[in-house]
Structure formats: C-alpha cells, structure tokens
Design an enzyme around this catalytic site. Structure first.
Site, short mmCIF file in Angstrom:
data_model
loop_
_atom_site.label_atom_id
_atom_site.label_comp_id
_atom_site.label_asym_id
_atom_site.label_seq_id
_atom_site.Cartn_x
_atom_site.Cartn_y
_atom_site.Cartn_z
N CYS A 1 -39.39 75.13 21.37
CA CYS A 1 -39.36 73.67 21.28
C CYS A 1 -38.39 73.23 20.18
O CYS A 1 -38.51 73.67 19.04
CB CYS A 1 -40.76 73.13 20.98
SG CYS A 1 -40.80 71.34 20.77
N1 MHO Z 1 -44.75 69.04 25.00
C1 MHO Z 1 -44.87 69.86 23.85
C2 MHO Z 1 -43.55 70.40 23.39
C3 MHO Z 1 -42.48 69.39 23.27
S1 MHO Z 1 -41.01 70.16 23.01
C4 MHO Z 1 -39.87 68.95 22.93
C5 MHO Z 1 -45.49 69.06 22.74
O1 MHO Z 1 -45.73 67.88 22.93
O2 MHO Z 1 -45.74 69.60 21.68
O3 MHO Z 1 -40.73 70.87 24.27
#
Ligand code: MHO
Length: 193
Positions: free
Chosen positions: A16
C-alpha cells in the site's frame, strides 16, 4: 540552503503506497513525493480499475544529499525480497528509470549476495507512471485535519499539495516518522509549500 532544483527521481512499490510515501518523504534529501500506478500495461489505471498495475511511490530527491544506493538500502530494509505478494496491486517492485540506477542496483544486489532473478522482488524498467487520485496523495497529511486545514485555508489546490516539499515532510511527520532536524526540513518549509 541547498539547491533543490537538481533532483533525480526514483520509483518503488512496497505494498500500500500510503505508508512508504510518508516514510521516504521524511528522509533528508527527499524533496517531493507522489503516489501512483505503474508496472502494468493498462492505460489510465485508476484505484478501482487498476488492471495489471501496482501501487508505487515516486520520490524526487537531491542526489547531493541522498544517493540511489541509500534509497535501495531503505527499500530492502522495508521488505522481504524472498517473499512476494500474490496481489499485483501490492507487489514489491523496483522500477528503474536510468542505466545508472540499474548499474547501482546490480552492484547493490551482488554485494548483498542476491541474484536479481532469484528474488521475489520485481525489477523492471519504468515505462510509465500514472499519478493516483488526489485523495491518495499525502494520505496521512490529508487525514490529519490540523495539517490539511492549513493547506486548504491557504488556498492550495490538490496538485500543489501533491508537489509540495513541505507537504512531503509534514506527511512523514503526521505518520510518526522522524523528520531530520536539519537544513532540509528548513529548506522545505521555507519554500512555504
Ligand atoms: N484499502 C486499504 C489499503 C489502501 S491502499 C491505498 C486500506 O484502506 O487500508 O491500497
């Protein structure tokens, strides 16, 4: 103050992209950061229509302060090269922009005893970078009302925040990363934004 106009660009994926944008943004010598999508073939990917792309962070850094080699050390401190995420979105990837970066990586890997084709980390040439949606840029700063209000109330638009050296540092600070108390933070902040 240092001349921050002569920057170089490096692009990596370490899962992420919110976290590493903040962490690397806090490093002395990093001038600007942005997050985006790269490593795939689909044109104009978006967060919800990513295709075969990966979440990556891109940094502009001052090579007089911070070397590509040092960045590689940080990248390898922050992932397990023998592991790879199954989801393309979150894979570890080093995207090489120049022959010099490839050369530096080859030397780095051989010194560490890694064979480039034996590690899980993807190593590819940077063919394109699609900036992510504004709400993903400087995510930690944006979700800290005290910090984001300063930019909003001062009339900075999304692109200005994305490209702001001060925002890159504050985003790191908002995430709990130590900001070096040196000339670089002062330089970033004295540029207003
Ligand atoms: N959806 C996950 C990861 C976001 S990342 C931009 C979260 O909300 O933590 O992939």
């Amino acid at each position: 103050a240092l001349n921050h106009d002569k920057t170089e660009t490096a692009t990596f994926g370490l899962g992420c992209f919110w976290g590493p944008e903040a962490q690397f943004g806090a490093l002395a010598g990093v001038v600007r950061t942005r997050v985006g999508y790269a490593g795939g073939r689909k044109s104009d990917p978006t967060y919800h229509n990513l295709g075969d792309h990966t979440e990556v962070f891109q940094i502009e850094y001052n090579p007089a302060v911070l070397s590509y080699r040092e960045l590689l050390s940080r990248v390898f401190e922050n992932h397990r090269p023998n592991y790879q995420a199954s989801k393309t979105q979150y894979q570890n990837i080093i995207l090489l922009a120049t022959p010099e970066q490839r050369e530096t990586l080859n030397t780095f890997l051989s010194e560490r005893g890694f064979a480039a084709d034996a590690i899980g980390t993807r190593i590819e040439r940077l063919l394109g970078f699609y900036p992510a949606e504004d709400y993903h840029q400087k995510h930690n700063l944006r979700t800290d009302p005290t910090l984001s209000d300063v930019f909003d109330d001062s009339g900075y638009d999304d692109e200005t925040v994305r490209e702001s050296p001060a925002a890159a540092k504050l985003n790191g600070y908002a995430s709990g990363h130590d900001i070096p108390k040196d000339d670089h933070l002062q330089t970033a902040l004295s540029r207003t934004v």
